[in-house]
Design an enzyme around this catalytic site. Structure first.
Site, mmCIF file in Angstrom:
data_model
loop_
_atom_site.group_PDB
_atom_site.id
_atom_site.type_symbol
_atom_site.label_atom_id
_atom_site.label_comp_id
_atom_site.label_asym_id
_atom_site.label_seq_id
_atom_site.Cartn_x
_atom_site.Cartn_y
_atom_site.Cartn_z
ATOM 1 N N ASP A 172 0.869 -1.197 0.000
ATOM 2 C CA ASP A 172 0.000 0.000 0.000
ATOM 3 C C ASP A 172 0.898 1.237 0.000
ATOM 4 O OD1 ASP A 172 -2.284 1.628 0.116
ATOM 5 O OD2 ASP A 172 -2.367 1.591 2.297
ATOM 6 N N SER A 173 0.269 2.393 -0.151
ATOM 7 C CA SER A 173 1.019 3.649 -0.082
ATOM 8 C C SER A 173 1.414 3.965 1.359
ATOM 9 C CB SER A 173 0.147 4.787 -0.608
ATOM 10 O OG SER A 173 -1.074 4.803 0.113
ATOM 11 N N CYS B 158 -4.589 -1.561 -1.944
ATOM 12 C CA CYS B 158 -4.813 -0.138 -2.173
ATOM 13 C C CYS B 158 -5.736 0.015 -3.375
ATOM 14 C CB CYS B 158 -3.463 0.518 -2.460
ATOM 15 S SG CYS B 158 -3.576 2.251 -2.942
ATOM 16 N N GLU C 187 -4.088 7.853 9.153
ATOM 17 C CA GLU C 187 -2.698 7.604 9.581
ATOM 18 C C GLU C 187 -2.394 8.370 10.872
ATOM 19 O OE1 GLU C 187 0.514 7.078 7.045
ATOM 20 O OE2 GLU C 187 -0.654 5.533 6.010
ATOM 21 N N CYS D 154 -11.184 2.727 0.229
ATOM 22 C CA CYS D 154 -9.769 3.002 0.498
ATOM 23 C C CYS D 154 -9.423 2.180 1.734
ATOM 24 C CB CYS D 154 -9.562 4.490 0.777
ATOM 25 S SG CYS D 154 -7.940 4.890 1.473
ATOM 26 N N HIS E 12 -7.438 2.545 4.004
ATOM 27 C CA HIS E 12 -7.202 3.294 5.241
ATOM 28 C C HIS E 12 -8.486 3.476 6.057
ATOM 29 C CE1 HIS E 12 -3.355 4.453 3.453
ATOM 30 N NE2 HIS E 12 -3.017 5.016 4.603
HETATM 31 N N1 DGL Z 1 -4.959 3.004 0.979
HETATM 32 C C1 DGL Z 1 -5.113 3.559 -0.309
HETATM 33 C C2 DGL Z 1 -6.367 3.070 -1.005
HETATM 34 O O1 DGL Z 1 -6.901 2.026 -0.685
HETATM 35 C C3 DGL Z 1 -5.001 5.009 -0.582
HETATM 36 C C4 DGL Z 1 -4.430 6.054 0.237
HETATM 37 C C5 DGL Z 1 -3.647 7.030 -0.626
HETATM 38 O O2 DGL Z 1 -4.240 7.959 -1.211
HETATM 39 O O3 DGL Z 1 -2.437 6.806 -0.718
HETATM 40 O O4 DGL Z 1 -6.840 3.691 -1.915
#
Ligand code: DGL
Length: 273
Positions: free
Chosen positions: A10-11, A74, A152, A188, A190
């Site tokens: 993931d990012s 992600c 985060e 997302c 997150h």
């Molecule tokens: N966790 C990422 C997702 O599922 C994105 C967060 C980001 O923008 O880096 O899209």
């Protein structure tokens, strides 16, 4: 007998919601979690830039780590790069895309919303999912600015600004001809980290769909296809690790959380310099 090597990507820290599900289903696998923190958030990157970066990262990661399965935990990356990644590499990739189909099947009011990064919301891939699986519904797409960052910060112990969170969520709650939104798809990885906080500020109760269990199930199917009976042996295996690009801020104040989910080793790794 084989201990499968699973690379979860993931990012940032959002993909941990997916990693946790894999760990629950396949505790004996060997995991490498990769957070491309150097360019977090992915939601702000241009499409071509993101695809080029992912191909370059995986070129190094696959060669060096030899994973049996790569999980793009992600949505922002999966909705644009899953096809090119699968074309370029032989190792199987499992992605994370918004659970529009599930929401289309489950909604009772006929109104549901997708909460995702601005990148995911604008993608053709996402729009196609809505057309294919939810044309019978009233679907609201909400591109949330900064919600991944908020998640985060929350992970690192920062209190949530409830007013701000309520403001971000508001466009996802729709009333139309006497009906109300009853499902919010968390598009997302997150966002599931904030579910409890979201419940505190939601205008009315809704169901939230976290795609992580379905992704882990799919990962297990792919590995079983690859290894058959030889999967998940209780053999000696390397410790699970987390590596990240960019600065060390990503792991500040989350050591206990990471240890609780079996990630005792963390290190910075530029991967592509
Ligand atoms: N966790 C990422 C997702 O599922 C994105 C967060 C980001 O923008 O880096 O899209």
């Amino acid at each position: 007998m084989t201990v499968p090597r699973i690379l979860v990507f993931d990012s940032g820290l959002g993909g941990l919601t997916v990693y946790r599900e894999f760990l629950g289903k396949m505790p004996d696998a060997s995991y490498l979690y990769v957070a491309d923190n150097a360019v977090f958030p992915y939601g702000d990157l241009r499409d071509e830039e993101l695809v080029i970066r992912l191909l370059a990262l995986f070129d190094v990661l696959i060669e060096r780590e030899q994973p049996d399965l790569c999980v793009i935990a992600c949505n922002t990356a999966s909705t644009i790069a899953l096809v090119p990644l699968r074309e370029h590499f032989e190792v199987p990739f499992v992605g994370t895309v918004p659970a529009i189909k599930t929401a289309g099947e489950k909604t009772r009011s006929g109104l549901f919303s997708l909460l995702a990064t601005p990148g995911t919301v604008k993608r053709r891939y996402t729009r196609d999912l809505v057309e294919r699986f939810a044309s019978h519904c009233h679907v609201t797409l909400v591109g949330a600015e900064c919600l991944a960052e908020l998640a985060e910060d929350f992970m690192r112990g920062k209190a949530i600004d409830r007013e701000r969170l309520a403001h971000i969520l508001k466009p996802a709650f729709i009333e139309h001809q006497g009906a109300r939104t009853d499902i919010i798809v968390l598009g997302c990885t997150h966002y599931p980290l904030l579910i409890d906080e979201m419940r505190k500020v939601e205008p009315w109760p809704v169901s939230y769909i976290d795609p992580a269990p379905a992704i882990a199930k799919q990962g297990q199917v792919v590995l079983q296809r690859l290894f058959g009976e030889n999967l998940n042996a209780n053999e000696e295996r390397a410790a699970n690790r987390l590596i990240y690009t960019g600065n060390d801020g990503i792991v500040i104040n989350i050591g206990d959380y990471l240890s609780n989910i079996g990630l005792h080793e963390t290190s910075r790794d530029e991967i592509i310099g």
